[in-house]
Structure formats: structure tokens, C-alpha cells
Design a protein around this motif. Structure first.
Motif, PDB file in Angstrom:
ATOM      1  N   SER A 145       0.830  -1.212   0.000  1.00  0.00           N
ATOM      2  CA  SER A 145       0.000   0.000   0.000  1.00  0.00           C
ATOM      3  C   SER A 145       0.862   1.259   0.000  1.00  0.00           C
ATOM      4  O   SER A 145       0.598   2.217  -0.742  1.00  0.00           O
ATOM      5  CB  SER A 145      -0.919  -0.017   1.222  1.00  0.00           C
ATOM      6  N   LYS A 146       1.928   1.238   0.801  1.00  0.00           N
ATOM      7  CA  LYS A 146       2.817   2.411   0.861  1.00  0.00           C
ATOM      8  C   LYS A 146       3.544   2.612  -0.457  1.00  0.00           C
ATOM      9  O   LYS A 146       3.698   3.744  -0.923  1.00  0.00           O
ATOM     10  CB  LYS A 146       3.814   2.217   1.996  1.00  0.00           C
TER      11      LYS A 146
ATOM     12  N   GLN B 177       1.095   4.108  -2.966  1.00  0.00           N
ATOM     13  CA  GLN B 177       0.826   5.507  -2.618  1.00  0.00           C
ATOM     14  C   GLN B 177       1.971   6.415  -3.062  1.00  0.00           C
ATOM     15  O   GLN B 177       1.755   7.478  -3.652  1.00  0.00           O
ATOM     16  CB  GLN B 177       0.606   5.617  -1.102  1.00  0.00           C
ATOM     17  N   GLN B 178       3.205   6.002  -2.795  1.00  0.00           N
ATOM     18  CA  GLN B 178       4.376   6.792  -3.205  1.00  0.00           C
ATOM     19  C   GLN B 178       4.480   6.866  -4.727  1.00  0.00           C
ATOM     20  O   GLN B 178       4.847   7.913  -5.285  1.00  0.00           O
ATOM     21  CB  GLN B 178       5.643   6.186  -2.609  1.00  0.00           C
TER      22      GLN B 178
ATOM     23  N   GLU C  54       2.001   6.708  -6.897  1.00  0.00           N
ATOM     24  CA  GLU C  54       0.965   7.624  -7.389  1.00  0.00           C
ATOM     25  C   GLU C  54       1.359   9.074  -7.110  1.00  0.00           C
ATOM     26  O   GLU C  54       1.188   9.950  -7.982  1.00  0.00           O
ATOM     27  CB  GLU C  54      -0.373   7.300  -6.710  1.00  0.00           C
ATOM     28  N   GLN C  55       1.911   9.338  -5.937  1.00  0.00           N
ATOM     29  CA  GLN C  55       2.308  10.709  -5.609  1.00  0.00           C
ATOM     30  C   GLN C  55       3.452  11.184  -6.496  1.00  0.00           C
ATOM     31  O   GLN C  55       3.465  12.349  -6.920  1.00  0.00           O
ATOM     32  CB  GLN C  55       2.717  10.774  -4.133  1.00  0.00           C
TER      33      GLN C  55
ATOM     34  N   VAL D 239      -3.851   9.024  -9.922  1.00  0.00           N
ATOM     35  CA  VAL D 239      -4.465   7.944  -9.147  1.00  0.00           C
ATOM     36  C   VAL D 239      -4.568   6.723 -10.048  1.00  0.00           C
ATOM     37  O   VAL D 239      -5.125   6.795 -11.149  1.00  0.00           O
ATOM     38  CB  VAL D 239      -5.865   8.342  -8.625  1.00  0.00           C
TER      39      VAL D 239
ATOM     40  N   ARG E 247      -9.986   2.125  -4.539  1.00  0.00           N
ATOM     41  CA  ARG E 247      -9.994   1.083  -3.519  1.00  0.00           C
ATOM     42  C   ARG E 247     -11.203   1.247  -2.595  1.00  0.00           C
ATOM     43  O   ARG E 247     -11.509   2.358  -2.149  1.00  0.00           O
ATOM     44  CB  ARG E 247      -8.716   1.157  -2.678  1.00  0.00           C
TER      45      ARG E 247
END
Length: 297
Positions: free
Chosen positions: A36-37, A40-41, A43-44, A49, A53
Motif C-alpha cells: 500500500s505504501k 501511494q508513493q 501515485e504521488q 491515481v 480502492r
């Protein structure tokens, strides 16, 4: 290429294929939190996106689907490339680059190449002729063939020939005309075919030994060549004396085309060796070459 450009691609592909963070984590043997992390990184970093989810499902967004369709074939190509490269560890293939002297080429490699090429059709041979010692790494060579005494100590060396015996040779016609030298000093009255080293450009100074003392003789000669076959051809024609290894002139000595003198004044040299870095011997292409050479020598 930015060093973090590929960061996150593997987790992204795993989640996109399984449409589950939990199953992707199991496939990569990491925790769901780590997956998940990483997403997220990712996508950032790219400002987009990639997944929608919920507690029950994971679906690709339009941009996520577009990225997945582009990356999935690339993943397959990378997998295929890695499978192909692993075959280099099991099957002899690829380009084998070798450096050697002209003598080694003539005596060892030329008679050996046809059978090797028939046995290993997936190996391409690149053969480079150099007289001096060659740094294998700098020339991108896999191995070389040289006299054992000049090979660097950190190389693995495979002996290919016994010690090399040397002598001064000439034709019977030459000796009838000019006489036979009885000692090296007599050579000042003789004509020689001079060999010039290809790499250094230096003329070969003939080496002799008397009671453990080494000395050199600079021969006079009107013919200078940088090719061993021509050196011996001109000697057979009676144009002068030549300094040669017995293996080069074995047939000539046996048939009487050339005759040997002063051999008691010339110290044998170590035989020819195949040499290579220790790490190189695991390559199947080099292992195949070594094995066949040892069977033939």
C-alpha cells in the motif's frame, strides 16, 4: 535515467494483475502495508491515481489501466530476456573473444577452429592477433594464448604445449653458400630474415644463453617481415637464417627443407598457455573452448 524512475513498477504490476493488495503482497512476499505504501508513493511521484480502492474491491482507474496495458508487454519482454540470458549459464553460446600471438594462431587455433565451429554452432569466434601482453579486461577479451612466462600471476593458465625449443634454421642451399655458424658470435657474418613484432614494431633480437648468461644478437638482414609464415618461406628459399620454435618448423626439419643450428645456445621457453580471469571460466562458451583444446593438446 532517474534512479527512482522504476521504483514502484513491480508493486503496481502485482496489484494490477491480482486486483488485490493482499494477494499482491503474498506474491511478492511482503506485507500488505508495504504494498500500500509503495503504491501511494508511486501515485504521488507521478501525480495520478491508479487504483480505486474500497473495503471489498480494487479496480484500475482509466490512467491505471492505460499504464498497465503499456507495462504488461514490457514485463513479458523482460521476463523472456532474463530467461534467455540464463541459458548462457547452461548452453555454450554467444561471442568468444580471444587474443593470441600469430604463432599460437598458426599452431593451435587454426587447426582447431573447424571442429569447434561444427560442435558449437551458437558460438561466434572473434580472434585478434597481438604479439604483446594484452589486458583482457581493457580489450573486452574472454581469454588469450601466450607463453606461460609472460602471463600475469593473477590469471588462470591452462597449459597447451610442452616447453618450446628454439633454434636458428636455414636451408641446405644457404648453408652450402654461407657455411654453418658454430657459435652465436659467428652470426655477424650471416644474413637473416628479421621478424618485426606487430604490436610494438620492434625487430626481434635473437636470444642466446651461454653457461647461464643471457645475451642478445642484433642480426643484419635485408628482409623484414611481421608474419611468421613469410619468415619461414623466405628461409626455405635460402634468403637467410630465421629464429624459430621447433613446433613451427617440425615438418621442415623432418623433410630437410630447413636445418637447425645453435640450438644448444638457446634456452627453452615455457609452452603456450590459455589464460583468463578466474571468474570467466564459469562461462559455458569458454568452458567448451577449454575442454576441446585440452582434448586436442
Amino acid at each position: 535515467m532517474e534512479k527512482d524512475l522504476l521504483d514502484g513498477i513491480v508493486p503496481f504490476l502485482a496489484v494490477a494483475e491480482h486486483l488485490s493488495f493482499t494477494r499482491a503482497a503474498l506474491a511478492l512476499d511482503v506485507s500488505p502495508t508495504a504494498i500500500s505504501k509503495a503504491i501511494q508513493q508511486f501515485e504521488q511521484r507521478h501525480g495520478v491515481v491508479l487504483f480505486q480502492r474500497t473495503t471489498r474491491s480494487v479496480v484500475l482507474t482509466e490512467s491505471g489501466e492505460a499504464l498497465f496495458q503499456r507495462l504488461r508487454p514490457a514485463k513479458d519482454e523482460i521476463r523472456d530476456a532474463l530467461i534467455q540470458i540464463s541459458s548462457y549459464q547452461t548452453r555454450p553460446k554467444g561471442t568468444l573473444r580471444l587474443t593470441m600471438s600469430r604463432t599460437a594462431m598458426m599452431l593451435i587455433v587454426e587447426p582447431f577452429v573447424p571442429e569447434f565451429c561444427r560442435a558449437y554452432p551458437d558460438i561466434t569466434l572473434e580472434l585478434s592477433l597481438d604479439e604483446g601482453v594484452v589486458n583482457l579486461a581493457s580489450g573486452l577479451y574472454d581469454a588469450g594464448i601466450r607463453l606461460g612466462e609472460i602471463i600475469e600471476k593473477d590469471m588462470v593458465a591452462v597449459k597447451l604445449t610442452p616447453e618450446l625449443r628454439w633454434s636458428v634454421v636455414g636451408s641446405s642451399a644457404y648453408f652450402q653458400r654461407a657455411g654453418r655458424p658454430q657459435k652465436p658470435e659467428d652470426l655477424t657474418k650471416h644474413e637473416a630474415i628479421i621478424y618485426r613484432f606487430v604490436t610494438s614494431g620492434q625487430r626481434h633480437r635473437w636470444e642466446f644463453n651461454r653457461r647461464g648468461r643471457e645475451f642478445l644478437v642484433d642480426m643484419a638482414g635485408r628482409i623484414v617481415v611481421n608474419e611468421r609464415a613469410s619468415l619461414l618461406t623466405f628461409a626455405r628459399q635460402g634468403l637467410g637464417l630465421a629464429y624459430a620454435a621447433d613446433v613451427e618448423v617440425a615438418e621442415d626439419l623432418a623433410t630437410g627443407r630447413l636445418e637447425s643450428v645453435l640450438r644448444d645456445y638457446i634456452r627453452p621457453t615455457s609452452g603456450l598457455h590459455l589464460y583468463f580471469p578466474a571468474r570467466a571460466q564459469v562461462q559455458p562458451k569458454l568452458r567448451a573452448f577449454i575442454d576441446m583444446l585440452k582434448r586436442k593438446s
